[in-house]
Scaffold this motif. Sequence first.
Motif, mmCIF file in Angstrom:
data_model
loop_
_atom_site.group_PDB
_atom_site.id
_atom_site.type_symbol
_atom_site.label_atom_id
_atom_site.label_comp_id
_atom_site.label_asym_id
_atom_site.label_seq_id
_atom_site.Cartn_x
_atom_site.Cartn_y
_atom_site.Cartn_z
ATOM 1 N N ARG A 148 0.796 -1.236 -0.001
ATOM 2 C CA ARG A 148 -0.068 -0.005 -0.001
ATOM 3 C C ARG A 148 0.728 1.276 -0.086
ATOM 4 N N ARG A 149 1.772 1.195 0.837
ATOM 5 C CA ARG A 149 2.617 2.728 0.969
ATOM 6 C C ARG A 149 3.691 2.749 0.087
ATOM 7 N N ILE A 150 4.631 1.821 -0.221
ATOM 8 C CA ILE A 150 5.839 1.976 -0.897
ATOM 9 C C ILE A 150 5.580 2.192 -2.503
ATOM 10 N N LYS A 151 5.701 3.249 -2.951
ATOM 11 C CA LYS A 151 5.239 3.297 -4.430
ATOM 12 C C LYS A 151 6.718 3.732 -5.242
ATOM 13 N N ASP A 152 7.716 2.751 -4.907
ATOM 14 C CA ASP A 152 9.010 2.869 -5.782
ATOM 15 C C ASP A 152 8.700 2.028 -6.981
ATOM 16 N N PRO A 153 9.004 2.695 -8.045
ATOM 17 C CA PRO A 153 8.774 2.012 -9.436
ATOM 18 C C PRO A 153 9.701 0.874 -9.752
ATOM 19 N N ARG A 154 10.783 0.651 -8.918
ATOM 20 C CA ARG A 154 11.634 -0.466 -9.090
ATOM 21 C C ARG A 154 11.079 -1.904 -8.413
ATOM 22 N N LEU A 155 10.046 -1.543 -7.486
ATOM 23 C CA LEU A 155 9.732 -2.591 -6.543
ATOM 24 C C LEU A 155 8.854 -3.538 -7.568
ATOM 25 N N GLY A 156 9.301 -4.692 -7.797
ATOM 26 C CA GLY A 156 8.524 -5.692 -8.583
ATOM 27 C C GLY A 156 7.409 -6.367 -7.622
ATOM 28 N N PHE A 157 6.904 -7.390 -8.454
ATOM 29 C CA PHE A 157 5.902 -8.385 -7.590
ATOM 30 C C PHE A 157 6.569 -9.038 -6.358
ATOM 31 N N VAL A 158 6.767 -8.360 -4.962
ATOM 32 C CA VAL A 158 7.392 -8.942 -4.089
ATOM 33 C C VAL A 158 6.551 -9.493 -3.137
ATOM 34 N N THR A 159 6.833 -10.600 -2.559
ATOM 35 C CA THR A 159 5.850 -11.526 -1.657
ATOM 36 C C THR A 159 6.870 -11.563 -0.416
ATOM 37 N N VAL A 160 6.356 -11.082 0.926
ATOM 38 C CA VAL A 160 7.095 -11.395 1.997
ATOM 39 C C VAL A 160 6.872 -13.031 2.455
ATOM 40 N N THR A 161 7.900 -13.659 2.433
ATOM 41 C CA THR A 161 7.619 -15.330 2.691
ATOM 42 C C THR A 161 7.699 -15.433 4.215
ATOM 43 N N ASP A 162 8.672 -14.729 4.992
ATOM 44 C CA ASP A 162 8.939 -14.992 6.411
ATOM 45 C C ASP A 162 9.613 -13.749 6.881
ATOM 46 N N ALA A 163 9.827 -13.786 8.412
ATOM 47 C CA ALA A 163 10.381 -12.633 9.147
ATOM 48 C C ALA A 163 11.086 -13.404 10.438
ATOM 49 N N ARG A 164 12.231 -13.424 10.756
ATOM 50 C CA ARG A 164 12.848 -13.786 12.095
ATOM 51 C C ARG A 164 13.442 -12.723 12.589
ATOM 52 N N ILE A 165 13.357 -12.871 14.182
ATOM 53 C CA ILE A 165 14.244 -11.818 14.777
ATOM 54 C C ILE A 165 14.800 -12.494 15.850
ATOM 55 N N THR A 166 15.874 -11.898 16.170
ATOM 56 C CA THR A 166 16.936 -12.381 16.855
ATOM 57 C C THR A 166 16.453 -12.456 18.522
ATOM 58 N N ALA A 167 16.924 -13.109 19.374
ATOM 59 C CA ALA A 167 16.307 -13.451 20.698
ATOM 60 C C ALA A 167 16.549 -12.073 21.433
ATOM 61 N N ASP A 168 17.400 -11.095 21.440
ATOM 62 C CA ASP A 168 17.421 -9.846 21.869
ATOM 63 C C ASP A 168 16.721 -8.829 21.308
ATOM 64 N N LEU A 169 15.976 -9.192 20.037
ATOM 65 C CA LEU A 169 15.060 -8.343 19.515
ATOM 66 C C LEU A 169 15.684 -6.825 18.725
ATOM 67 N N ARG A 170 16.832 -7.159 18.563
ATOM 68 C CA ARG A 170 17.718 -6.168 17.860
ATOM 69 C C ARG A 170 17.536 -6.099 16.404
ATOM 70 N N ASP A 171 17.732 -7.191 15.777
ATOM 71 C CA ASP A 171 17.541 -7.527 14.548
ATOM 72 C C ASP A 171 16.568 -8.567 13.823
#
Length: 167
Positions: free
Chosen positions: A24-47
Amino acid sequence: MMDAARARKLADRIQQVVAEMLERRIKDPRLGFVTVTDARITADLRDATVFYTVFGSDAERADSAAALESAKGVIRSEVGRQTGLRHTPTLTFKHDPLPDSAKHIDGLLAEARARDEEIAKRAQGARHAGDADPYRRPDEADEADEAGDEPARHGEEPSDRAGHSAR
């Protein structure tokens, strides 16, 4: 530190926020058909690492990677706003090769299926060598004995040579 279940929920939330932002918000013309498949976070929640796929060529994949990199700050701000964390994790976008592997595996499976069909076609009408049922049944053995194999006569000794008894 945080328990694994809460970290997983947070990673899921980050995945949702990033997917919504890209949609919805990122309108960069370089952005193709991107699908977010997963997200992982470190135990300390920093990254947090966000995995994604891009439908298209290598060039489109590279353009999308550049667009994600340039939008990283805006996306991170939104992640911070929506998760309410004191310290918003840094975001790293990583191309997910899994769907490409899946496509390769699908190709191999299709090839195997085609070979199986070819073998099945060749096997049609083929017959096994030998009798249809190679096993003798007990009742057939009895019939064979009655038909020609005469049992030893009463009183005769079994012999190992003609005319001599085995004892």
